[in-house]
Design an enzyme around this catalytic site. Structure first.
Site, mmCIF file in Angstrom:
data_model
loop_
_atom_site.group_PDB
_atom_site.id
_atom_site.type_symbol
_atom_site.label_atom_id
_atom_site.label_comp_id
_atom_site.label_asym_id
_atom_site.label_seq_id
_atom_site.Cartn_x
_atom_site.Cartn_y
_atom_site.Cartn_z
ATOM 1 N N HIS A 148 0.813 -1.217 0.000
ATOM 2 C CA HIS A 148 0.000 0.000 0.000
ATOM 3 C C HIS A 148 0.850 1.273 0.000
ATOM 4 O O HIS A 148 0.337 2.355 -0.269
ATOM 5 C CB HIS A 148 -0.993 0.001 1.175
ATOM 6 C CG HIS A 148 -0.410 0.311 2.511
ATOM 7 N ND1 HIS A 148 -0.127 -0.669 3.452
ATOM 8 C CD2 HIS A 148 -0.063 1.476 3.098
ATOM 9 C CE1 HIS A 148 0.362 -0.098 4.542
ATOM 10 N NE2 HIS A 148 0.407 1.200 4.356
ATOM 11 N N ASP A 159 0.248 -7.561 1.575
ATOM 12 C CA ASP A 159 0.634 -6.154 1.649
ATOM 13 C C ASP A 159 2.144 -5.992 1.711
ATOM 14 O O ASP A 159 2.668 -5.109 2.388
ATOM 15 C CB ASP A 159 -0.020 -5.458 2.854
ATOM 16 C CG ASP A 159 -0.043 -3.940 2.692
ATOM 17 O OD1 ASP A 159 0.174 -3.465 1.564
ATOM 18 O OD2 ASP A 159 -0.254 -3.243 3.690
ATOM 19 N N GLY A 199 3.235 6.643 8.229
ATOM 20 C CA GLY A 199 4.622 6.798 7.796
ATOM 21 C C GLY A 199 5.505 5.661 8.251
ATOM 22 O O GLY A 199 6.573 5.428 7.687
ATOM 23 N N SER A 232 4.540 2.598 7.988
ATOM 24 C CA SER A 232 4.220 1.458 7.119
ATOM 25 C C SER A 232 5.429 1.050 6.294
ATOM 26 O O SER A 232 6.069 1.880 5.639
ATOM 27 C CB SER A 232 3.072 1.823 6.176
ATOM 28 O OG SER A 232 1.868 1.961 6.871
ATOM 29 N N LEU A 264 -3.562 -26.876 0.471
ATOM 30 C CA LEU A 264 -3.887 -28.281 0.739
ATOM 31 C C LEU A 264 -5.080 -28.741 -0.086
ATOM 32 O O LEU A 264 -5.223 -29.915 -0.386
ATOM 33 C CB LEU A 264 -4.207 -28.464 2.223
ATOM 34 C CG LEU A 264 -3.032 -28.553 3.201
ATOM 35 C CD1 LEU A 264 -3.560 -28.553 4.634
ATOM 36 C CD2 LEU A 264 -2.211 -29.802 2.944
ATOM 37 N N GLY A 265 -5.972 -27.807 -0.412
ATOM 38 C CA GLY A 265 -7.178 -28.172 -1.144
ATOM 39 C C GLY A 265 -8.266 -28.707 -0.237
ATOM 40 O O GLY A 265 -8.942 -29.684 -0.568
#
Length: 507
Positions: free
Chosen positions: A138, A168, A242, A244, A299-300
């Protein structure tokens, strides 16, 4: 002094020396054994593997220091960290809409768009000598220009290598070969109550260090949007706008997380900050560097939605919430777990001997692996323990490594801007003309040819080929449906809406 006294003193001195030697030997032995134990853990081995992707020096470590009074001493960890954390400045262009009164009177009645430059700020962490930097998606999303300022005031232009909206996390790079950097620590070994430092640039105040403790681990469901990470590190170190993309480090100066979010009603720090563990962020960064896109292993399996069950059967929901592990309710198509022998009703208790307590823990462990990796899955089936070796697959149901391509080259088209005078003749406020089409591209396959006017892509007005490229690049990086919807027309023709599946060319 008589001979007996001298003999006694010598004996005492020798005993003291031997005791000191034995104590030091024992301490070193325990330290080495502990280090070996940590390095042999599954999570740490993989983190070491990701660190190898960036040629990190394994010997760059600090001692865990305390003051003479016994309090933690953060000075060396802070001094090392601020040199490895950078200030990130981002330029982007947004389309500001306004109504032109002449358009209204002459019957166009649409809103015009006007480009507007925006400036954003954040932080980043240098993780390699040659200038690779982890930050948040972001922070750099939609960037037309990224500039990095080092702690020694050098300012450099950075290139976005790749980004992953789901975690992110983004990877950017500056050119050079001798940058200070932070080495990966073991985020799995963090304990609640342990001291950590948050390093970043809140409110554009560069090289800021704050201290706190680990408040919780594996914290999930704290951020909306497309984030699917369910294992944040929660800390009470002061983190603000700031910060981040900045570093969360332990008292040895090792990078254990990337500061990402705060929980606040005012937008400023309120005692709750969250970081992506380096066990996840490091793997994402390594994937972006090596493949250009994140390799996700599954894993499904399908698990119960407790909130949905609670609305229909509160008693059953209460029973499910008490399960320690993850209940296999059903299987997805081409399931790796089903192929390995798991059955409906199994409760997954461990992955590679790491205990799984809930779905967040399962996601955390799987996020460390790539399609084709084999893991040991331990389940409880009717009170008996069973173990299976599962070869993990990707979302497509195979073990192929996915690589990003130049997304625009997949379209197989070139574009030209449309002058405002022609836009007025066509009765449009935005548009880009297709100037050529490649026979092997997706445009040709979907019937888009030279002369087609593109007004919007994914409902976003476009006025240049660069704007189309940004949208296409963002969609191709997403793990959701990689589809763009184009709204356009041929002159004197009707408006068409054409969906293009980018995954047809992303391999």
């Amino acid at each position: 002094m008589n001979t007996g006294n001298v003999r006694n003193i010598v004996t005492i001195v020798i005993v003291a020396i031997l005791s000191s030697v034995i104590t030091l030997f024992g301490y070193n032995t325990v330290t080495k054994n502990n280090s070996k134990g940590i390095l042999n853990s599954s999570g740490s081995v993989r983190q070491s593997e990701y660190a190898d992707s960036f040629d990190q020096d394994k010997n760059v470590r600090l001692a865990n220091l305390t003051t003479q009074q016994g309090y933690p001493d953060f000075t060396e960890a802070a001094a090392k960290s601020v040199n490895g954390v950078v200030h990130v400045k981002v330029k982007s262009v947004s389309q500001q809409q306004y109504m032109n009164p002449f358009d209204f009177f002459f019957g166009f009645g649409e809103r015009n768009t006007q480009p507007r430059e925006q400036i954003g700020f954040g932080s980043g962490v240098i993780i390699s000598k040659d200038g690779y930097i982890i930050t948040n998606n972001h922070v750099v999303e939609g960037a037309t220009e990224v500039t990095v300022s080092l702690n020694d005031n050098r300012e450099m232009t950075a290139k976005v290598i790749g980004a992953d909206p789901q975690t992110d996390i983004a990877l950017i790079k500056i050119e050079g070969d001798d940058f200070p950097y932070l080495t990966f620590g073991n985020s799995d070994a963090l304990e609640v109550g342990e001291w950590v430092l948050a390093v970043g640039n809140p409110f554009n105040l560069t090289s800021t260090v704050t201290a706190g403790i680990v408040s919780a681990k594996n914290r999930g469901n704290i951020v909306g949007g497309n984030l699917n990470i369910q294992s944040f590190i929660q800390v009470d170190a002061a983190v603000n706008r700031g910060n981040s993309g900045g570093a969360l480090v332990n008292t040895r100066g090792e990078l254990v997380g990337i500061n990402t979010a705060i929980f606040s009603q005012s937008g400023d720090f309120n005692g709750l900050a969250f970081a992506v563990p380096i066990s996840i962020a490091g793997k994402v960064a390594a994937d972006l560097k090596q493949f250009g896109t994140v390799q996700r292993a599954v894993l499904g399996i399908q698990v119960p939605n407790i909130e949905m069950v609670r609305r229909q059967d509160p008693d059953k929901a209460s029973e499910l919430s008490r399960i320690v592990g993850v209940l296999v309710e059903d299987f997805g198509d081409r399931s790796a777990a089903k192929a390995a022998g798991l059955e409906k009703g199994d409760i997954i208790k461990a992955i590679n001997n790491v205990q799984i307590r809930n779905f967040a823990g399962l996601q955390d462990q799987l996020s460390r692996y790539r399609p084709g990796d084999k893991v040991k899955v331990t389940v409880d089936r009717n009170g008996k323990e069973h173990s299976y070796t599962v070869e993990l697959k990707n979302d497509a149901g195979n073990t192929e490594i996915q690589r990003s391509s130049d997304s625009m080259s997949l379209l197989g088209a070139t574009f030209s801007d449309i002058p405002n005078s022609r836009k007025q003749q066509l009765g449009i406020n935005s548009g880009v003309e297709v100037s050529s089409v490649d026979n092997s591209g997706l445009f040709r396959k979907e019937g888009i040819n030279k002369g087609f006017i593109i007004m919007r892509v994914n409902n976003t007005p476009v006025n240049s080929g660069d704007e189309i490229a940004k949208i296409v690049s963002s969609v191709s990086r997403s793990s959701q449906d990689k589809v763009i919807l184009i709204a356009g027309f041929y002159p004197n023709g009707r408006t068409q809406y054409i969906a293009i599946d980018l995954s047809q060319g992303l391999k």
